[in-house]
Scaffold this active site. Structure first.
Site, PDB file in Angstrom:
ATOM      1  N   PHE A 103       0.836  -1.201   0.000  1.00  0.00           N
ATOM      2  CA  PHE A 103       0.000   0.000   0.000  1.00  0.00           C
ATOM      3  C   PHE A 103       0.870   1.249   0.000  1.00  0.00           C
ATOM      4  O   PHE A 103       0.556   2.239   0.652  1.00  0.00           O
ATOM      5  CB  PHE A 103      -0.946  -0.020   1.210  1.00  0.00           C
ATOM      6  CG  PHE A 103      -1.810  -1.255   1.290  1.00  0.00           C
ATOM      7  CD1 PHE A 103      -2.862  -1.439   0.400  1.00  0.00           C
ATOM      8  CD2 PHE A 103      -1.557  -2.252   2.216  1.00  0.00           C
ATOM      9  CE1 PHE A 103      -3.655  -2.584   0.446  1.00  0.00           C
ATOM     10  CE2 PHE A 103      -2.344  -3.399   2.279  1.00  0.00           C
ATOM     11  CZ  PHE A 103      -3.392  -3.569   1.387  1.00  0.00           C
ATOM     12  N   CYS A 135      -0.763   2.940 -10.877  1.00  0.00           N
ATOM     13  CA  CYS A 135      -1.561   1.979 -10.101  1.00  0.00           C
ATOM     14  C   CYS A 135      -3.066   2.159 -10.284  1.00  0.00           C
ATOM     15  O   CYS A 135      -3.740   1.264 -10.791  1.00  0.00           O
ATOM     16  CB  CYS A 135      -1.207   2.094  -8.631  1.00  0.00           C
ATOM     17  SG  CYS A 135       0.557   1.878  -8.339  1.00  0.00           S
ATOM     18  N   ARG A 145       4.022   7.947 -15.582  1.00  0.00           N
ATOM     19  CA  ARG A 145       3.097   6.889 -16.003  1.00  0.00           C
ATOM     20  C   ARG A 145       1.653   7.282 -15.661  1.00  0.00           C
ATOM     21  O   ARG A 145       1.358   7.655 -14.533  1.00  0.00           O
ATOM     22  CB  ARG A 145       3.460   5.560 -15.332  1.00  0.00           C
ATOM     23  CG  ARG A 145       4.726   4.957 -15.911  1.00  0.00           C
ATOM     24  CD  ARG A 145       5.136   3.723 -15.167  1.00  0.00           C
ATOM     25  NE  ARG A 145       5.526   4.025 -13.793  1.00  0.00           N
ATOM     26  CZ  ARG A 145       5.805   3.103 -12.869  1.00  0.00           C
ATOM     27  NH1 ARG A 145       5.732   1.836 -13.176  1.00  0.00           N
ATOM     28  NH2 ARG A 145       6.167   3.457 -11.660  1.00  0.00           N
TER      29      ARG A 145
HETATM   30  C1  UGA Z   1      -1.803   4.391  -4.979  1.00  0.00           C
HETATM   31  C2  UGA Z   1      -2.404   4.119  -3.593  1.00  0.00           C
HETATM   32  O1  UGA Z   1      -2.692   5.342  -2.951  1.00  0.00           O
HETATM   33  C3  UGA Z   1      -1.424   3.308  -2.735  1.00  0.00           C
HETATM   34  O2  UGA Z   1      -2.028   2.977  -1.499  1.00  0.00           O
HETATM   35  C4  UGA Z   1      -1.078   2.016  -3.485  1.00  0.00           C
HETATM   36  O3  UGA Z   1      -0.155   1.225  -2.755  1.00  0.00           O
HETATM   37  C5  UGA Z   1      -0.464   2.383  -4.811  1.00  0.00           C
HETATM   38  O4  UGA Z   1      -1.420   3.160  -5.576  1.00  0.00           O
HETATM   39  C6  UGA Z   1      -0.155   1.110  -5.547  1.00  0.00           C
HETATM   40  O5  UGA Z   1      -1.090   0.400  -5.934  1.00  0.00           O
HETATM   41  O6  UGA Z   1       1.016   0.735  -5.638  1.00  0.00           O
HETATM   42  P1  UGA Z   1      -0.060   6.181  -5.906  1.00  0.00           P
HETATM   43  O7  UGA Z   1      -0.322   5.617  -7.266  1.00  0.00           O
HETATM   44  O8  UGA Z   1       1.349   6.441  -5.496  1.00  0.00           O
HETATM   45  O9  UGA Z   1      -0.669   5.228  -4.774  1.00  0.00           O
HETATM   46  O10 UGA Z   1      -0.812   7.575  -5.860  1.00  0.00           O
HETATM   47  P2  UGA Z   1      -2.006   8.222  -5.016  1.00  0.00           P
HETATM   48  O11 UGA Z   1      -1.482   9.003  -3.905  1.00  0.00           O
HETATM   49  O12 UGA Z   1      -3.032   7.194  -4.715  1.00  0.00           O
HETATM   50  O13 UGA Z   1      -2.584   9.241  -6.083  1.00  0.00           O
HETATM   51  C7  UGA Z   1      -3.130   8.758  -7.311  1.00  0.00           C
HETATM   52  C8  UGA Z   1      -3.678   9.882  -8.132  1.00  0.00           C
HETATM   53  O14 UGA Z   1      -4.855  10.406  -7.537  1.00  0.00           O
HETATM   54  C9  UGA Z   1      -2.738  11.073  -8.307  1.00  0.00           C
HETATM   55  O15 UGA Z   1      -2.750  11.447  -9.663  1.00  0.00           O
HETATM   56  C10 UGA Z   1      -3.322  12.138  -7.415  1.00  0.00           C
HETATM   57  O16 UGA Z   1      -3.059  13.423  -7.889  1.00  0.00           O
HETATM   58  C11 UGA Z   1      -4.803  11.814  -7.511  1.00  0.00           C
HETATM   59  N1  UGA Z   1      -5.577  12.303  -6.360  1.00  0.00           N
HETATM   60  C12 UGA Z   1      -5.364  11.784  -5.127  1.00  0.00           C
HETATM   61  C13 UGA Z   1      -6.535  13.278  -6.548  1.00  0.00           C
HETATM   62  O17 UGA Z   1      -6.762  13.757  -7.668  1.00  0.00           O
HETATM   63  N2  UGA Z   1      -7.259  13.698  -5.470  1.00  0.00           N
HETATM   64  C14 UGA Z   1      -7.063  13.199  -4.230  1.00  0.00           C
HETATM   65  O18 UGA Z   1      -7.774  13.637  -3.288  1.00  0.00           O
HETATM   66  C15 UGA Z   1      -6.077  12.231  -4.041  1.00  0.00           C
END
Ligand code: UGA
Length: 463
Positions: free
Chosen positions: A158, A271, A338
């Protein structure tokens, strides 16, 4: 502390290896990519993750790198497998890397001593994969049986990019999907030691359930983002309504929670988008038609068009206009491109005839590889803004917080700002044409409730 091996020197593998070494384990990292292993051996990290360089430097004496999976397995009794499982064109995941890694691990086990080896799958694999695909490959290649000569578990990760070390050192929970009881016992003990009496809840279940947990968690996070973006679209059409205020109030309901309720250009990364497609494809295989999963992706796609529509609303046609695009990585504190929303937004802008200039504090090199000559590259924030007709903020890097009305007015051809990440207070941009995701029209609206809060005053002050 025992010796462990990590197969796959990607982002999850390297963060895990560094944290394991930090906690006193000797770690051998194996990866087929010779260039990557050479770089890592020279103490260089091939991607940007805050704190990882330092952590690796500190624990250098306890980490070794090799291109041979066999070597790594021979030196350890516990192997974490964190090779990537990329998306195929049809949305399903490509298991070729994990199949071949596990085969090699199995073969290496044939010539290994008597100690029962524990293999832990950290790669994201669709429900059923560890039991129905990985276990048989491992058993065939090793000549051993899970539960007898070897142990197997699936432990979803996670880790969130930009915060991965903290997530690994202080996780909310640890999920152990065990294929045999001993695997669960050993991994539970391992993490209790790792967290030295301060372990988070450890949940044990079968491997398929653990795989579902991983996808369900990511789908839920993506759903929250698409949900707030859907609400944002409604707010944009209502005078004096701001999704930021709405999300704050909604998120304070402890049943809902405020995190992942930030409206913006949509979610990206390696992810969330990939995992939703994979879960949807797996659901279809299982003859279950998901309505929600495709909807999450549709809302997300629309957000990237929405931000371009906001620029059009302020400027009219974008043909021949110079667009300063701030932020390329899919989120701040990473250079990862990505699935980055910026790429699609740039595509929409170019199709509308705009000339796009880009700037990102960390992802410029990766962006060049991906975007080539489709955009111009600025060396700084100010250079990006220079002579631009509109500035669109796509990633909420800290550096962009410094953006002020004065800078926009002095550098740009005309001061026009589209806030795709809700970084700014519109009140700070008097004299700038300003539009933002989820912000309704501000003129003509009075606040009927006497209120001292600044963010509510912002609507009255312009009335
Ligand atoms: C995500 C999950 O949060 C991790 O828990 C998981 O382990 C990981 O995927 C994975 O499967 O390896 P990550 O891809 O690093 O982590 O990024 P996030 O922090 O989840 O953000 C994803 C996207 O959502 C980003 O583009 C972010 O800008 C966007 N986001 C996030 C929003 O637009 N609004 C929000 O309130 C939160």
């Amino acid at each position: 502390m025992g010796t462990v091996s990590v197969v796959g020197a990607g982002y999850v593998g390297m963060v895990s290896a560094a944290c394991l070494a930090e906690r006193g384990h000797d770690v051998t990292v194996a990866d087929k990519n010779t260039a990557r292993i050479r770089l890592l051996g020279e103490g260089k990290v091939p991607f940007y993750e805050p704190g990882l360089d330092d952590l690796l430097e500190r624990s250098r004496s306890r980490i070794s790198f090799t291109v041979s999976t066999r070597n790594a397995v021979e030196r350890s009794d516990l192997t974490f497998v964190s090779v990537s499982t990329p998306s195929r064109k049809d949305g399903a995941i490509d298991l070729s890397q994990i199949r071949s890694s596990v085969r090699e691990i199995g073969r290496a086990l044939r010539s290994k001593s008597q100690v029962k080896h524990l293999i832990v799958v950290r790669s994201t694999v669709v429900p059923g994969t560890t039991w129905h695909v990985i276990r048989p490959i491992l058993e065939r290649a090793s000549g051993l049986r899970v539960g007898e000569g070897l142990s197997l578990a699936m432990q979803p990760e996670f880790l969130s990019q930009g915060n991965a070390i903290e997530d690994m050192l202080h996780p909310d929970r640890i999920v152990i999907g065990e294929c045999d009881n001993e695997a669960g016992d050993r991994l539970e003990t391992f993490y209790k030691e790792f967290h030295a009496g301060n372990a988070p809840p450890i949940l044990r279940m079968n491997s398929t359930s653990a795989e579902v947990v991983k996808y369900a968690a990511n789908a839920f996070l993506a759903m929250k983002v698409s949900f707030v973006n859907e609400i944002a679209g409604i707010c944009e059409r209502l005078e004096g309504v701001d999704v930021v205020r709405v999300a704050e109030a909604v998120g304070l309901d402890s049943r809902i929670g405020g995190r992942f309720l930030k409206a913006g250009v949509g979610f990206g990364g390696s992810c969330l988008p990939k995992d939703i497609r994979a879960l949807d494809a797996r659901a279809e295989e299982l003859r279950f038609r998901s309505f929600l999963l495709p909807a999450i992706l549709r809302v997300n796609d629309r957000q990237k068009r929405r931000v371009v529509q906001l620029a059009r609303r302020l400027l009219g046609s974008l043909k021949g206009k110079r667009v300063a695009l701030l932020g390329l990585s899919f989120k701040p504190d990473t250079d990862d491109m990505r699935g980055a929303p910026s790429v699609e937004i740039i595509g929409h802008l170019r199709r509308a005839g705009a000339k796009v200039v880009v700037y990102d504090p960390a992802a410029m090199q990766n962006a060049r590889g991906l975007l080539g000559g489709k955009v111009s590259y600025a060396a700084s924030l100010r250079e990006c803004l220079r002579a631009a007709d509109v500035c669109i903020v796509v990633t909420e890097w800290d550096e962009f917080k410094a953006l002020s009305r004065d800078v926009l007015i002095s550098e740009m051809n005309r001061p026009v700002l589209v806030d795709g990440r809700r970084m700014y207070d519109p009140e700070d941009f008097a004299g700038v044409a300003y539009a933002a995701i989820g912000l309704g029209p501000m003129s003509g609206m009075t606040c009927h409730i006497p209120c001292k809060e600044r963010s509510i005053r912002q609507f009255t002050s312009r009335a």
